[in-house]
Design a protein around this motif. Structure first.
Motif, PDB file in Angstrom:
ATOM      1  N   ILE A 262      55.679  23.964 -16.115  1.00  0.00           N
ATOM      2  CA  ILE A 262      54.614  24.990 -16.113  1.00  0.00           C
ATOM      3  C   ILE A 262      54.466  25.595 -14.715  1.00  0.00           C
ATOM      4  O   ILE A 262      55.067  25.106 -13.745  1.00  0.00           O
ATOM      5  CB  ILE A 262      53.260  24.405 -16.581  1.00  0.00           C
ATOM      6  N   THR A 263      53.668  26.641 -14.631  1.00  0.00           N
ATOM      7  CA  THR A 263      53.462  27.328 -13.346  1.00  0.00           C
ATOM      8  C   THR A 263      51.970  27.352 -13.017  1.00  0.00           C
ATOM      9  O   THR A 263      51.128  27.183 -13.897  1.00  0.00           O
ATOM     10  CB  THR A 263      53.936  28.793 -13.463  1.00  0.00           C
TER      11      THR A 263
ATOM     12  N   ASP B 102      44.567  26.862  -4.010  1.00  0.00           N
ATOM     13  CA  ASP B 102      45.416  26.994  -5.204  1.00  0.00           C
ATOM     14  C   ASP B 102      45.007  28.249  -5.969  1.00  0.00           C
ATOM     15  O   ASP B 102      44.181  29.036  -5.475  1.00  0.00           O
ATOM     16  CB  ASP B 102      45.341  25.738  -6.096  1.00  0.00           C
ATOM     17  N   GLU B 103      45.556  28.426  -7.165  1.00  0.00           N
ATOM     18  CA  GLU B 103      45.308  29.660  -7.930  1.00  0.00           C
ATOM     19  C   GLU B 103      43.840  29.831  -8.332  1.00  0.00           C
ATOM     20  O   GLU B 103      43.393  30.945  -8.636  1.00  0.00           O
ATOM     21  CB  GLU B 103      46.228  29.733  -9.160  1.00  0.00           C
ATOM     22  N   ASN B 104      43.076  28.730  -8.314  1.00  0.00           N
ATOM     23  CA  ASN B 104      41.648  28.852  -8.654  1.00  0.00           C
ATOM     24  C   ASN B 104      40.912  29.766  -7.673  1.00  0.00           C
ATOM     25  O   ASN B 104      39.941  30.440  -8.047  1.00  0.00           O
ATOM     26  CB  ASN B 104      40.980  27.478  -8.685  1.00  0.00           C
ATOM     27  N   ASP B 105      41.352  29.773  -6.412  1.00  0.00           N
ATOM     28  CA  ASP B 105      40.712  30.662  -5.429  1.00  0.00           C
ATOM     29  C   ASP B 105      40.889  32.130  -5.829  1.00  0.00           C
ATOM     30  O   ASP B 105      39.993  32.953  -5.623  1.00  0.00           O
ATOM     31  CB  ASP B 105      41.305  30.438  -4.026  1.00  0.00           C
TER      32      ASP B 105
ATOM     33  N   GLU C 156      62.766  26.797   0.862  1.00  0.00           N
ATOM     34  CA  GLU C 156      63.821  26.046   0.142  1.00  0.00           C
ATOM     35  C   GLU C 156      63.495  25.959  -1.350  1.00  0.00           C
ATOM     36  O   GLU C 156      64.371  26.086  -2.204  1.00  0.00           O
ATOM     37  CB  GLU C 156      63.998  24.594   0.637  1.00  0.00           C
ATOM     38  N   ILE C 157      62.210  25.732  -1.645  1.00  0.00           N
ATOM     39  CA  ILE C 157      61.835  25.607  -3.064  1.00  0.00           C
ATOM     40  C   ILE C 157      62.002  26.953  -3.776  1.00  0.00           C
ATOM     41  O   ILE C 157      62.511  27.038  -4.893  1.00  0.00           O
ATOM     42  CB  ILE C 157      60.385  25.072  -3.204  1.00  0.00           C
TER      43      ILE C 157
ATOM     44  N   PRO D 114      53.247  23.257 -10.294  1.00  0.00           N
ATOM     45  CA  PRO D 114      52.453  22.139  -9.774  1.00  0.00           C
ATOM     46  C   PRO D 114      53.358  20.944  -9.456  1.00  0.00           C
ATOM     47  O   PRO D 114      54.423  20.805 -10.065  1.00  0.00           O
ATOM     48  CB  PRO D 114      51.496  21.813 -10.920  1.00  0.00           C
ATOM     49  N   GLU D 115      52.916  20.097  -8.506  1.00  0.00           N
ATOM     50  CA  GLU D 115      53.670  18.881  -8.176  1.00  0.00           C
ATOM     51  C   GLU D 115      53.892  18.085  -9.450  1.00  0.00           C
ATOM     52  O   GLU D 115      52.962  17.897 -10.241  1.00  0.00           O
ATOM     53  CB  GLU D 115      52.873  18.001  -7.200  1.00  0.00           C
TER      54      GLU D 115
END
Ligand code: AMO
Length: 440
Positions: A351-352, A242-245, A375-376, A345-346
């Motif tokens: 938010i993003t 995720d974005e933490n990486d 698709e998303i 987020p799921e």
């Protein structure tokens, strides 16, 4: 080379030697029949003693900022003559011969002195003279190291350097204004971001890429932090959880960069009076938490809004007090304010999975996990009224095997500005471009 030594590098080891120096005339002090020439090059200032003959011959020719070549004998100076401002204070040169390589016209269009009263516009008109001032020179010596240490970090961390095109068919950064230019009967755009390309070359199998280059934004902003052309440090990495990486790499980068700058730019930083604090860890704060802090300061930040300059400043001060850190990652930016390619987020479409990085209360970077599921992504583009079918080559990236990925875009000029506490971003770039300035 014309010279045997640089002015700031002559030491007592050279006493008794005849050497050749080149540089600019900083000052000529005539004292009766003799004179003292302070000769300056990039490395410092050295004193040259001129006897009666040389003084008579040259005292009217050695105008300030003229370029000269001097041959002379290195002597040790009596202690009581040592001037503190001269780096090579314990020695001086007994001039034997002088050659005027290029005379400077008088008067100079701007003051080439330590503290100038010339306004920034005039200084920028004559930036090549402005950079002869030690303070300004030091800013660009440090900026040069910010650049080279950035390359060193990403190279060592296994990122591949790419150079993506700056002439593009259409804008790639939603929200940022494009400069349109004629292109052989068509219209091209100057890249407002390497966003598409950095994602493309992660997907190409290079996995981790970085791209340092000019970015163009046709924004009519007249602020102390916006330019129409700036240098972006962009990176993108594949196979992230995720974005933490991404934030982890950025934290490592900043720790490396700041520690290295402290080491290699010690003198320049001291001269500019700048202390660098290398963070141990960079705190993270959601915008929801920021809203509460801002409220305590009497500032209301609505749910779908981004931090403005004042909000960033207040948060920066709060983090400095609470964590003794100059940096903070701000998390969970509202979908309404972020581009369509940011992942959400799921279970929370508001938010993003994105973040901004603030440095001393100013945004220096934006990053995110990207939406890699076609698709998303298509649905997200639709939500933002973007005709994704027209973005064929961007769309294709997601069609033939696309790893989960994310990255960040940082501004080299803003990093330099914040690092050196410069009031205006124009002080941090040699030749700024803004809505009014297109020269020199
Ligand atoms: P963004 O538009 O936030 O994000 O830009 C990233 C960083 O670039 C710098 N910057 C500027 N510097 C000077 N003048 C400007 N007009 C200017 N605009 C931006 C700032 C800013 O934080 N594609 C995304 C990045 C990503 O998600 O990877 C982007 O361009 O330091």
């Amino acid at each position: 080379m014309l010279r045997t030594h640089a002015c700031g590098e002559v030491s007592e080891k050279e006493v008794g030697q005849t050497i050749t120096l080149c540089g600019w005339v900083d000052t000529l002090r005539v004292s009766g029949k003799i004179s003292f020439l302070l000769l300056r090059d990039r490395t410092g200032i050295i004193q040259i003693f001129l006897d009666k003959t040389l003084t008579e011959k040259y005292q009217h020719e050695l105008k300030k900022e003229s370029v000269v070549l001097v041959e002379g004998l290195v002597n040790k100076r009596p202690d009581n003559q040592v001037k503190r401002e001269e780096k090579t204070g314990s020695i001086e040169i007994a001039g034997k011969g002088i050659e005027l390589l290029s005379a400077a016209e008088t008067p100079l269009p701007i003051d080439v002195v330590a503290e100038t009263t010339t306004n920034i516009d005039k200084r920028l008109d004559y930036r090549f003279l402005d950079v002869r001032r030690e303070k300004v020179k030091n800013i660009f010596m440090i900026r040069s190291k910010v650049y080279s240490k950035t390359v060193e970090f990403f190279d060592k961390a296994g990122f591949v350097a790419i150079q993506s095109p700056r002439l593009t068919a259409s804008g790639v950064e939603s929200g940022a204004e494009e400069f349109k230019i004629p292109y052989f009967g068509k219209t091209a755009s100057l890249a407002q971001s390497p966003q598409v390309y950095k994602q493309m070359f992660v997907v190409s199998g290079l996995e981790k890429v970085y791209d340092i280059g000019p970015i163009f934004r046709a924004e009519k902003s007249h602020t102390t932090r916006h330019l129409t052309e700036f240098i972006g440090i962009d990176m993108e990495m594949g196979f992230i959880q995720d974005e933490n990486d991404v934030m982890t790499v950025v934290e490592e980068y900043l720790k490396f960069l700041l520690a290295e700058l402290k080491r290699v730019c010690k003198e320049e930083l001291e001269h500019l009076g700048v202390t660098i604090n290398v963070p141990k860890t960079i705190p993270k704060m959601t915008l929801t938490e920021a809203r509460t802090i801002l409220k305590d300061h009497g500032k209301i930040l609505p749910d779908n809004e981004d931090l403005d300059a004042e909000g960033e400043r207040i948060i920066g001060e709060h983090v400095k007090k609470r964590h003794n850190c100059d940096f903070v990652f701000m998390l969970e930016y509202p979908w309404a304010k972020r581009p369509f390619y940011h992942m959400r987020p799921e279970g929370n479409k508001k938010i993003t999975k994105s973040f901004d990085l603030l440095f001393n209360g100013v945004e220096i970077a934006t990053g995110a996990q990207r939406e890699h599921r076609l698709e998303i992504l298509e649905a997200q583009a639709k939500e933002k009224d973007i005709d994704f079918s027209k973005m064929t080559f961007y769309r294709d990236i997601f069609r033939y095997g696309c790893p989960p990925h994310g990255g960040i875009g940082m501004g080299l000029d803003r990093i330099t500005q914040r690092l050196l506490n410069l009031d205006n971003i124009r002080e941090a770039i040699l030749l700024p471009r803004d809505p009014e300035r297109l020269t020199p």
